[in-house]
Motif scaffolding. Structure first.
Motif, short mmCIF file in Angstrom:
data_model
loop_
_atom_site.label_atom_id
_atom_site.label_comp_id
_atom_site.label_asym_id
_atom_site.label_seq_id
_atom_site.Cartn_x
_atom_site.Cartn_y
_atom_site.Cartn_z
N HIS A 1 0.84 -1.20 0.00
CA HIS A 1 0.00 0.00 0.00
C HIS A 1 0.88 1.25 0.00
CE1 HIS A 1 -3.95 -1.80 0.30
NE2 HIS A 1 -3.57 -2.57 1.31
N LYS A 2 0.38 2.31 -0.62
CA LYS A 2 1.14 3.55 -0.74
C LYS A 2 0.55 4.68 0.11
CE LYS A 2 2.50 2.32 -5.44
NZ LYS A 2 2.42 2.70 -6.87
N ASP A 3 -0.48 4.37 0.89
CA ASP A 3 -1.10 5.38 1.74
C ASP A 3 -1.64 4.68 2.98
OD1 ASP A 3 -2.15 7.76 2.68
OD2 ASP A 3 -2.94 8.36 0.73
N TYR A 4 -2.34 5.43 3.83
CA TYR A 4 -2.85 4.88 5.09
C TYR A 4 -3.67 3.62 4.84
CZ TYR A 4 -1.95 9.68 6.75
OH TYR A 4 -1.37 10.88 7.06
N VAL A 5 -3.41 2.57 5.62
CA VAL A 5 -4.25 1.37 5.61
C VAL A 5 -5.34 1.59 6.66
CG1 VAL A 5 -4.34 -1.12 5.94
CG2 VAL A 5 -2.31 -0.07 4.92
N ARG A 6 -6.61 1.63 6.23
CA ARG A 6 -7.69 2.04 7.12
C ARG A 6 -8.60 0.90 7.56
NH1 ARG A 6 -7.26 7.24 9.03
NH2 ARG A 6 -9.52 7.25 9.29
N CYS A 7 -8.56 -0.24 6.88
CA CYS A 7 -9.54 -1.29 7.19
C CYS A 7 -9.04 -2.64 6.70
CB CYS A 7 -10.89 -0.96 6.53
SG CYS A 7 -10.76 -0.64 4.76
N GLY A 8 -9.68 -3.69 7.17
CA GLY A 8 -9.33 -5.03 6.74
C GLY A 8 -10.33 -6.04 7.25
N ASP A 9 -10.30 -7.23 6.67
CA ASP A 9 -11.19 -8.30 7.09
C ASP A 9 -10.56 -9.64 6.73
OD1 ASP A 9 -13.46 -9.37 8.27
OD2 ASP A 9 -14.60 -9.40 6.41
N MET B 1 -8.00 -19.39 7.24
CA MET B 1 -7.34 -18.64 8.29
C MET B 1 -6.12 -17.87 7.78
SD MET B 1 -7.51 -21.11 11.65
CE MET B 1 -6.50 -22.41 10.90
N GLU B 2 -5.67 -18.17 6.57
CA GLU B 2 -4.43 -17.57 6.06
C GLU B 2 -4.67 -16.42 5.09
OE1 GLU B 2 -4.97 -20.90 5.82
OE2 GLU B 2 -3.72 -21.58 7.49
N MET B 3 -5.93 -16.15 4.75
CA MET B 3 -6.20 -15.12 3.74
C MET B 3 -7.01 -13.98 4.35
SD MET B 3 -6.94 -17.33 0.29
CE MET B 3 -6.68 -15.90 -0.74
N PHE B 4 -6.68 -12.76 3.93
CA PHE B 4 -7.41 -11.58 4.41
C PHE B 4 -7.25 -10.45 3.39
CE2 PHE B 4 -3.20 -11.73 6.26
CZ PHE B 4 -2.69 -10.46 6.04
N VAL B 5 -8.08 -9.43 3.52
CA VAL B 5 -8.03 -8.28 2.62
C VAL B 5 -7.81 -7.01 3.46
CG1 VAL B 5 -9.43 -9.16 0.73
CG2 VAL B 5 -10.55 -8.11 2.68
N THR B 6 -7.19 -6.02 2.83
CA THR B 6 -7.00 -4.71 3.46
C THR B 6 -7.36 -3.62 2.47
OG1 THR B 6 -4.66 -4.71 2.80
CG2 THR B 6 -5.19 -5.53 5.02
N GLY B 7 -7.86 -2.51 3.00
CA GLY B 7 -8.21 -1.36 2.17
C GLY B 7 -7.43 -0.13 2.60
N SER B 8 -7.08 0.72 1.63
CA SER B 8 -6.20 1.85 1.91
C SER B 8 -6.73 3.12 1.26
CB SER B 8 -4.79 1.55 1.38
OG SER B 8 -3.98 2.69 1.40
#
Length: 528
Positions: free
Chosen positions: A170-178, A184-191
């Motif tokens: 990511h190139k900016d603030y990471v604000r959320c994820g799930d 158990m090994e996979m997840f997503v993040t939003g920035s």
């Protein structure tokens, strides 16, 4: 027979008046409306996040200011408050067994607490800037995921208090994820760099395995229950993406007017949709104060609810009985729904030595009883009685009585003397239907013609009447031209009428000029 048919048309009513549109209430709207809201006030500041415990009775946690508050989902009463923070708490997440809860704050610290004792068990220090989200993976008791303003995503070994992986991209603030509900090994993040990245901790090079671009700074991202779809919130839109299909966008929901701040998944049962299987809905809240419910199987918004403050967070209990919404002014709007089964069990069973009170039985009146024929006017009919209803007498106005007697000119003059333009237009429409309006106009004397011209001067430029009245004005001026020229009073009415029409034309031309200025600006804004 003719009298009966005529009575159905009286009193005459205006047809040009727009009827208010009342939306039809669907079973799903009734379902969501059944969550009766109550306020949980007196919290210090904005409710930054809400989360439910996965274990019964599903208490929920709210983060606000430098505190983490725990609430009962039955009484919506606070049960405990954790204040072991040095700065504003940004996020919280229960472990799958409900015994531990992790919380992050904007000092960069992530802490793990025992829910019962409220003692801090672990303090995870590695982020150099504010941590915006923390999440326990599904069915994983040993690891945590966090992300923050340092644009880093970290995968933690909770027992060892150290990050196993530091995920960059990511190139900016990471604000959320799930976290994925199926792995158990996979997840997503939003920035705030507009991207949502899918991570797999089994990949050794610490790179994301998939990336989608929301197009706006991402405020929240959630996995949908199947694990094959994700929903992202950013700007005023919510978008659904197909993870299994390589990140293809499935649908974009454009129902909010301001920034969408939080998402969650709600489950509804067959008592709402009338089907055996339970269905899932996406619930979104935004700064416009609206909570929206979206059926992503049919791709439509099924319910909307307005709250008197900007909304920042939303959560729905796993047992589908409560939902909570957090606002920017420190108030939680909690809603609880009492299931039909619970109501029936309360009404049908009695415990603890309480005996149900039986209602006294009323003696039924039968036709063989003398009192049956001496019942009062207030007596309510029995189920099998045949009711003879007396038709209500409709009180007719003077113009309706004259129309009923086919005295058309007198009806028009009578209604012109009233001060209600809707009745005048209604009578004119009735005369048009009878093909008698122009004949009435030709038979008016000078004084009555003055009344008609005065009415046309006042109301012919009103949009909902103008369609009928402007065409009538032309006919009146053509048919009674000689009478108007011979009367100064009628000339004055015509001058006033011309003045009002000229003013309306100027207004319409001015509005067209404004439209010509705004339209190119809107096209340019749409391209951006």
């Amino acid at each position: 027979m003719a009298e009966h048919q005529l009575s159905k048309t009286f009193p005459v009513k205006p047809k040009l008046k727009a009827k208010p549109r009342t939306p039809k209430e669907t079973p799903e709207s009734k379902y969501w409306s059944s969550f009766k809201s109550q306020q949980i006030p007196n919290l210090i500041s904005s409710i930054t996040s809400l989360t439910y415990s996965p274990t019964s009775p599903h208490p929920f946690a709210a983060t606000h200011s430098a505190s983490l508050a725990l609430f009962s989902s039955q009484a919506f009463a606070p049960t405990a408050t954790i204040s072991s923070f040095s700065d504003v708490v940004s996020s919280a997440s229960f472990r799958c067994d409900g015994l531990l809860i992790a919380a992050s704050d904007i000092s960069g610290l992530v802490q793990v607490f025992d829910v019962k004792s409220r003692n801090p068990l672990r303090k995870l220090r590695s982020h150099k800037r504010p941590v915006r989200f923390v999440k326990y993976p599904v069915a994983d008791k040993l690891h945590l995921i966090s992300g923050g303003d340092d644009a880093l995503v970290k995968y933690w070994d909770v027992a060892g208090e150290n990050p196993i992986s530091e995920l960059q991209g990511h190139k900016d603030y990471v604000r959320c994820g799930d976290c994925s509900p199926v792995s158990m090994e996979m997840f997503v993040t939003g920035s705030y760099d507009h991207t949502v990245k899918l991570w797999d901790v089994r990949v050794t090079d610490s790179k994301s395995v998939m990336e989608v671009n929301h197009g706006k700074p991402v405020e929240d991202v959630i996995f949908l229950p199947s694990g094959g779809l994700i929903a992202t919130a950013g700007g005023d839109s919510v978008k659904i993406w197909d993870v299994m299909g390589g990140g293809k966008m499935v649908y974009s929901i454009e129902s909010h007017n301001k920034t969408v701040t939080s998402l969650c998944v709600g489950k509804i049962g067959r008592d709402c949709v009338g089907e055996e299987s339970q269905q899932y809905r996406i619930m979104s809240v935004a700064l416009d104060g609206y909570m929206k419910v979206f059926d992503y199987a049919k791709m439509k918004v099924t319910h909307s609810m307005r709250f008197p403050a900007p909304l920042l967070s939303v959560a729905f209990s796993p047992d589908c009985t409560t939902r909570v919404i957090g606002t920017s002014n420190g108030i939680i709007y909690a809603g609880k729904r009492k299931a039909k089964e619970a109501v029936e069990s309360v009404l049908g069973d009695y415990k603890g030595g309480l005996v149900p009170v039986e209602e006294p039985q009323r003696r039924v009146l039968r036709p063989s009883y003398f009192r049956y024929f001496h019942r009062g006017q207030g007596e309510k009919p029995s189920e099998g009685d045949y009711l003879v209803m007396k038709a209500k007498k409709v009180k007719l106005a003077e113009h309706d009585k004259l129309l009923k007697k086919f005295r058309h000119r007198e009806a028009l003059v009578s209604v012109l003397g009233s001060k209600n333009p809707e009745n005048v237009v209604a009578v004119m429409e009735e005369l048009v239907a009878r093909k008698k309006l122009l004949k009435c106009v030709s038979n008016l004397d000078v004084e009555e013609l003055g009344l008609l011209l005065m009415f046309l001067h006042k109301h012919s430029t009103i949009p909902r009447y103008s369609g009928l009245l402007m065409s009538l004005t032309r006919k009146v001026l053509e048919m009674r031209d000689e009478d108007i020229r011979a009367s100064d009073a009628l000339k004055s009415h015509v001058r006033n009428l011309k003045r009002s029409v000229d003013e309306e034309i100027k207004i319409q031309n001015f509005l067209l000029e404004i439209q010509g200025i705004i339209s190119p600006l809107l096209r340019v804004a749409g391209r951006r």
